[in-house]
Design an enzyme around this catalytic site. Sequence first.
Site, PDB file in Angstrom:
ATOM      1  N   GLU A 287     -58.238  69.864  17.324  1.00  0.00           N
ATOM      2  CA  GLU A 287     -58.740  70.303  16.011  1.00  0.00           C
ATOM      3  C   GLU A 287     -59.526  69.208  15.312  1.00  0.00           C
ATOM      4  OE1 GLU A 287     -55.971  73.910  14.245  1.00  0.00           O
ATOM      5  OE2 GLU A 287     -55.935  72.010  13.192  1.00  0.00           O
ATOM      6  N   HIS A 308     -47.379  69.485  41.656  1.00  0.00           N
ATOM      7  CA  HIS A 308     -47.220  70.549  42.647  1.00  0.00           C
ATOM      8  C   HIS A 308     -47.968  71.802  42.227  1.00  0.00           C
ATOM      9  CE1 HIS A 308     -44.065  68.374  44.955  1.00  0.00           C
ATOM     10  NE2 HIS A 308     -44.019  67.707  43.802  1.00  0.00           N
ATOM     11  N   LYS A 423     -59.643  84.312  12.447  1.00  0.00           N
ATOM     12  CA  LYS A 423     -58.876  84.882  11.324  1.00  0.00           C
ATOM     13  C   LYS A 423     -59.690  85.977  10.642  1.00  0.00           C
ATOM     14  CE  LYS A 423     -56.279  80.769  10.026  1.00  0.00           C
ATOM     15  NZ  LYS A 423     -56.152  79.748   9.000  1.00  0.00           N
TER      16      LYS A 423
HETATM   17  O1  PA5 Z   1     -53.662  71.573  11.192  1.00  0.00           O
HETATM   18  C1  PA5 Z   1     -53.821  72.517  10.455  1.00  0.00           C
HETATM   19  O2  PA5 Z   1     -54.306  72.422   9.325  1.00  0.00           O
HETATM   20  C2  PA5 Z   1     -53.407  73.897  10.913  1.00  0.00           C
HETATM   21  O3  PA5 Z   1     -52.860  73.878  12.177  1.00  0.00           O
HETATM   22  C3  PA5 Z   1     -52.357  74.461   9.945  1.00  0.00           C
HETATM   23  O4  PA5 Z   1     -51.255  73.597   9.918  1.00  0.00           O
HETATM   24  C4  PA5 Z   1     -51.930  75.857  10.375  1.00  0.00           C
HETATM   25  O5  PA5 Z   1     -53.036  76.713  10.443  1.00  0.00           O
HETATM   26  C5  PA5 Z   1     -50.913  76.425   9.409  1.00  0.00           C
HETATM   27  O6  PA5 Z   1     -51.420  76.460   8.128  1.00  0.00           O
HETATM   28  P1  PA5 Z   1     -50.485  76.639   6.880  1.00  0.00           P
HETATM   29  O7  PA5 Z   1     -49.562  75.464   6.816  1.00  0.00           O
HETATM   30  O8  PA5 Z   1     -51.400  76.708   5.707  1.00  0.00           O
HETATM   31  O9  PA5 Z   1     -49.708  77.921   7.093  1.00  0.00           O
END
Ligand code: PA5
Length: 448
Positions: A287, A308, A423
């Site tokens: 990310e 393996h 989303k």
């Molecule tokens: O790293 C990030 O920002 C995402 O992985 C969020 O943690 C994830 O989408 C969950 O979001 P939230 O804590 O708003 O539910």
Amino acid sequence: MASVELSLQFVAKELVEEAQSWRAQALTHLQMLADGRCAGGEWTGWYDYPQKNGRDLTKQITSFSKSLGFSYDLVIVVGIGGSYLGTRALAEALSGKEDFGQGPYKKIVYAGHHLAASELADLLSALDHHEPLINVISKSGTTTEPAVAFRLLRQYMEKRFGKEEASRRIIATTDESKGALRQLAEKEGYETFVVPDDIGGRYSVLSAVGMVPLTLAGYDAVAIQEGAHSVFQELSQTLQSKTPHPALDYACLRHAAHETGAAVEVLAMAEPRLTSFGEWWKQLFGESEGKGGKGLFPASVVYTTDLHSLGQYLQDGKRHFVETFLSFQSSPDDALIVQYVEDDLDQLNYLAGKPIDEVNEQAVLATKLAHHGGGVPCAAIECGPLGEQTMGALVAFFEVSCAVSGLLLGVNPFDQPGVEAYKENMFALLGKKGFEPQREKLLAQIQK
Ligand code: PA5
């Protein structure tokens, strides 16, 4: 000596030299990061967090956990992405992947990180055999996956314990003032902990996001913070002395690999209990760096298991990756020995008397030699004994190297604009209010 070391023994000289040529820039980025002046500087609250807030936070959580007026044997963590991966990574690294209920820790189970009804149904049907406590974690408070799971779990808790006790058994970790979860927590009277505004999900494990559930399950949050603090202290010395640091050298190596054509980084761990740590690491790097057509694709493997299954590709497939081996000092407590047997039908007597850990270490060394021989740059990250301090140090090490690596790449390592695409499509397909135009467009696309 740094608390986490980097070895480049099995990396070709040319790549090591290329990596070293990025050291000065990496130091500059580290300074900007420490000062909050880098790209995405408003999201750098995690840097030096143990020193700034970690101690107060752990005190607050410990006193809260001592004040609970009921018993529980199960902690249910409801969250997705950065809101659960760090907790799972640390808990499983410290207590093992398969929980046989023997250790000093309470069991943690996870919900809200997928939309599979079968898994949720299994969890709900197992709850009657436990005394559960729920920590629902969502910074935005509106993420679909945890919200769906929490609706079901909340109903279960209210039906089983009554509204008042259910409210005591539910703890919410969310934004200080906004979002649906904050509103709900206030309405229902749940205890709340805050996800700081300046810390994004994947950098949040040392904040309340990870420390609350880990403390509630009996892990030593103070030692985790201390381990992380040791890395930030080393880095502040690095900034003063302008000398190399393994976290920066690792960032430079990744960048050099990227610039010289690598597309993938494989994190290799010879410990099944680190499987979820690999998942946390993949989110952190994936990310943070996968933007604008750039970034190494992060993959993880567990050895010797995956030798393996993926061993053939790693040895002999397309040469477009670097491999990073993650290892821990073995502990004498784990000294299971290979036994001598008279008939030796399995021909293992040549190993008799050797600790299994030593066999594992030799298997890893053999793999490094083989993959290096097959043209793969094999870096190694070497840590102290697997425990809370070491895991805290490792989290800080990877968070800093990831941020610096992203800055070297020229991306903002703290945003994730790409996550929105699925989303929006999902909301449109499911008929959420406000997504009508997208829905029309998608339906036309499908019907073509
Ligand atoms: O790293 C990030 O920002 C995402 O992985 C969020 O943690 C994830 O989408 C969950 O979001 P939230 O804590 O708003 O539910």
